[in-house]
Design an enzyme around this catalytic site. Structure first.
Site, PDB file in Angstrom:
ATOM      1  N   SER A  45       0.829  -1.208   0.000  1.00 31.21           N
ATOM      2  CA  SER A  45       0.000   0.000   0.000  1.00 31.21           C
ATOM      3  C   SER A  45       0.860   1.254   0.000  1.00 31.21           C
ATOM      4  CB  SER A  45      -0.862  -0.008   1.262  1.00 31.21           C
ATOM      5  OG  SER A  45      -1.411   1.265   1.489  1.00 31.21           O
ATOM      6  N   TYR A  47      -2.001  -0.491  10.142  1.00 35.14           N
ATOM      7  CA  TYR A  47      -2.260  -1.020   8.791  1.00 35.14           C
ATOM      8  C   TYR A  47      -0.997  -0.902   7.941  1.00 35.14           C
ATOM      9  CZ  TYR A  47      -3.882  -1.057   3.941  1.00 35.14           C
ATOM     10  OH  TYR A  47      -4.011  -1.320   2.596  1.00 35.14           O
TER      11      TYR A  47
HETATM   12  N1  LIG Z   1      -8.548  -0.048  -2.262  1.00 27.82           N
HETATM   13  C1  LIG Z   1      -7.450   0.684  -1.997  1.00 27.82           C
HETATM   14  O1  LIG Z   1      -7.463   1.918  -2.125  1.00 27.82           O
HETATM   15  C2  LIG Z   1      -6.158   0.010  -1.576  1.00 27.82           C
HETATM   16  C3  LIG Z   1      -5.007   0.805  -1.464  1.00 27.82           C
HETATM   17  C4  LIG Z   1      -3.823   0.218  -1.068  1.00 27.82           C
HETATM   18  C5  LIG Z   1      -3.773  -1.143  -0.822  1.00 27.82           C
HETATM   19  N2  LIG Z   1      -4.901  -1.895  -0.922  1.00 27.82           N
HETATM   20  C6  LIG Z   1      -4.803  -3.335  -0.633  1.00 27.82           C
HETATM   21  O2  LIG Z   1      -5.306  -4.047  -1.747  1.00 27.82           O
HETATM   22  C7  LIG Z   1      -5.931  -5.253  -1.321  1.00 27.82           C
HETATM   23  C8  LIG Z   1      -7.358  -5.325  -1.834  1.00 27.82           C
HETATM   24  O3  LIG Z   1      -8.044  -4.184  -1.348  1.00 27.82           O
HETATM   25  P1  LIG Z   1      -9.580  -3.930  -1.626  1.00 27.82           P
HETATM   26  O4  LIG Z   1      -9.763  -2.463  -1.721  1.00 27.82           O
HETATM   27  O5  LIG Z   1     -10.069  -4.804  -2.734  1.00 27.82           O
HETATM   28  O6  LIG Z   1     -10.196  -4.402  -0.220  1.00 27.82           O
HETATM   29  P2  LIG Z   1     -11.475  -5.287   0.089  1.00 27.82           P
HETATM   30  O7  LIG Z   1     -11.673  -5.209   1.560  1.00 27.82           O
HETATM   31  O8  LIG Z   1     -12.604  -4.886  -0.793  1.00 27.82           O
HETATM   32  O9  LIG Z   1     -11.005  -6.744  -0.324  1.00 27.82           O
HETATM   33  C9  LIG Z   1     -10.317  -7.611   0.523  1.00 27.82           C
HETATM   34  C10 LIG Z   1     -11.075  -8.935   0.555  1.00 27.82           C
HETATM   35  O10 LIG Z   1     -10.322  -9.841   1.351  1.00 27.82           O
HETATM   36  C11 LIG Z   1     -11.203 -10.585   2.169  1.00 27.82           C
HETATM   37  N3  LIG Z   1     -10.442 -10.989   3.361  1.00 27.82           N
HETATM   38  C12 LIG Z   1      -9.989 -10.194   4.365  1.00 27.82           C
HETATM   39  N4  LIG Z   1      -9.325 -10.918   5.266  1.00 27.82           N
HETATM   40  C13 LIG Z   1      -9.337 -12.203   4.822  1.00 27.82           C
HETATM   41  C14 LIG Z   1      -8.828 -13.424   5.322  1.00 27.82           C
HETATM   42  N5  LIG Z   1      -8.181 -13.471   6.478  1.00 27.82           N
HETATM   43  N6  LIG Z   1      -9.028 -14.557   4.600  1.00 27.82           N
HETATM   44  C15 LIG Z   1      -9.704 -14.520   3.422  1.00 27.82           C
HETATM   45  N7  LIG Z   1     -10.227 -13.397   2.918  1.00 27.82           N
HETATM   46  C16 LIG Z   1     -10.051 -12.253   3.610  1.00 27.82           C
HETATM   47  C17 LIG Z   1     -12.351  -9.640   2.481  1.00 27.82           C
HETATM   48  O11 LIG Z   1     -13.548 -10.351   2.760  1.00 27.82           O
HETATM   49  C18 LIG Z   1     -12.446  -8.815   1.204  1.00 27.82           C
HETATM   50  O12 LIG Z   1     -13.456  -9.322   0.333  1.00 27.82           O
HETATM   51  C19 LIG Z   1      -5.820  -5.258   0.209  1.00 27.82           C
HETATM   52  O13 LIG Z   1      -4.676  -5.991   0.559  1.00 27.82           O
HETATM   53  C20 LIG Z   1      -5.625  -3.796   0.541  1.00 27.82           C
HETATM   54  O14 LIG Z   1      -4.945  -3.636   1.772  1.00 27.82           O
HETATM   55  C21 LIG Z   1      -6.092  -1.354  -1.303  1.00 27.82           C
END
Ligand SMILES: NC(=O)c1ccc[n+]([C@@H]2O[C@H](COP(=O)([O-])OP(=O)(O)OC[C@H]3O[C@@H](n4cnc5c(N)ncnc54)[C@H](O)[C@@H]3O)[C@@H](O)[C@H]2O)c1
Length: 334
Positions: A124, A149
């Site tokens: 991130s 985080y």
């Molecule tokens: N969206 C953003 O702006 C952003 C920015 C930087 C990094 N990220 C990273 O990108 C990745 C995806 O983000 P996103 O926005 O799609 O988030 P999101 O929360 O929509 O998707 C994450 C998914 O992982 C599942 N999950 C969480 N913990 C779990 C576990 N222990 N076992 C199985 N499933 C699990 C959740 O149910 C969820 O559906 C994450 O790692 C997030 O930290 C996102």
């Protein structure tokens, strides 16, 4: 290519699975936790239909996860499952250690026992913490996280490097910058603002709207990931910070065009046709003042260039939002 996407019911995972070419055989796992509206996660899975084989599973179920790796012999693993969100980590630190640290260790262990051609994982932009130098480069020091985080994401990068070194697992870390778009995350500011504006409630604008974010449209993020799937790190003799003698590499995936939060809100207002009531507040703990991605590595090596500007991206989000919540076309019209 047999591909595993973890967090496939999530915002980025589901869109990535949609955009991956049909030639990929996709298995997706997700624990469908209720951090935000589960019906939205189920809807994403419903739209994916038979394009993926879905298995409901938690990354922390180590044995079940390893059985899946054994059965499926994955070529590529894309780890997107995580406990996301900066503010929630202040109240719920344990959830982050479980999913992001223990869960990621289980992914690394599974890749060690059942070797894959390439492991990619979500890091991130939050790892840049309070860094002042902009744009944020993968060559910069990222030892000053300002939230748990961010600390878990930085930990993932370190853990991945150790496994790349010890077991020659080719691994790529992806630092995403504030991702937005249709079917996005209800916990993120742009989504919450839209909810409140539509309901006529005041929105809370932190740091008086002066925060800068490198907002990146979801399809640009997915394009960056897809370009990297077969761009497998090899290890370098003349390594720098973002790579290594081990098969390890970190990239920023961002828009390279930061915008002030206030401007972002104006664009939401324009597409909703409603002026927001605003409550201006100081900075919140755990937040950073600005993010700005240096994407030169990714552009040079893969030709990556984001193509969706904020106006077009927010328009698509607002159109999706209105259709999803069945909000009439007359909203915002006097
Ligand atoms: N969206 C953003 O702006 C952003 C920015 C930087 C990094 N990220 C990273 O990108 C990745 C995806 O983000 P996103 O926005 O799609 O988030 P999101 O929360 O929509 O998707 C994450 C998914 O992982 C599942 N999950 C969480 N913990 C779990 C576990 N222990 N076992 C199985 N499933 C699990 C959740 O149910 C969820 O559906 C994450 O790692 C997030 O930290 C996102």
């Amino acid at each position: 290519m047999k591909v595993l996407i973890t967090g496939v019911a999530g915002f980025i995972g589901a869109r990535l699975a949609t955009l991956l070419p049909e030639t990929h055989d996709i298995v997706g796992i997700d624990n469908l936790n209720d951090y935000y509206d589960v019906t939205l996660k189920q809807e994403r899975l419903r739209l994916l239909g038979k394009k993926i084989k879905f298995v409901q599973m938690d990354l922390c179920e180590k044995q079940t996860l390893e059985e899946l790796f054994k059965q499926e012999s994955f070529d590529i693993v894309i780890n997107l499952a995580a406990q996301a969100g900066v503010r929630y980590s202040i109240e719920n630190p344990d959830a982050y250690i479980q999913s992001n640290v223990v869960g990621f260790l289980n992914i690394l262990e599974a890749c060690r026992k059942y070797p894959v051609k390439h492991l990619l994982f979500a890091s991130s932009s939050s790892v840049y913490g309070g860094n002042k130098k902009i744009p944020f480069s993968t060559e910069d020091n990222v030892d000053h996280p300002v939230s748990l985080y961010a600390a878990t994401k930085k930990s993932n990068e370190l853990m991945a490097h150790a496994y790349a070194n010890l077991y020659q697992i080719p691994v790529t870390g992806l630092r995403f910058f504030t991702v937005y778009g249709p079917m996005g995350r209800p916990d993120m500011a742009y989504y919450g603002f839209t909810d409140k504006i539509v309901r006529g409630e005041a929105i809370q604008v932190f740091n008086h709207g002066k925060m800068m974010r490198d907002f990146t449209y979801i399809d640009d993020i997915c394009d960056g990931i897809i370009r990297l799937l077969n761009h497998i790190p090899k290890g370098q003799i003349d390594y720098q910070v973002s790579d290594s003698w081990a098969p390890y590499k970190i990239y920023n995936i961002g828009n390279n065009n930061p915008v002030q939060l206030g401007k972002f809100i104006e664009i939401i207002e324009k597409h909703l046709g409603i002026e927001a009531k605003k409550e201006y507040l100081p900075m919140q703990d755990g937040d950073v003042v600005q993010t700005f991605a240096d994407i030169s590595d990714l552009s040079k090596e893969t030709g990556y260039q984001p193509t969706t500007d904020l106006d077009e991206g927010i328009k698509k989000f607002v159109e999706w939002y209105k259709a999803y919540y069945a909000i009439g076309e007359n909203i915002g019209k006097k």
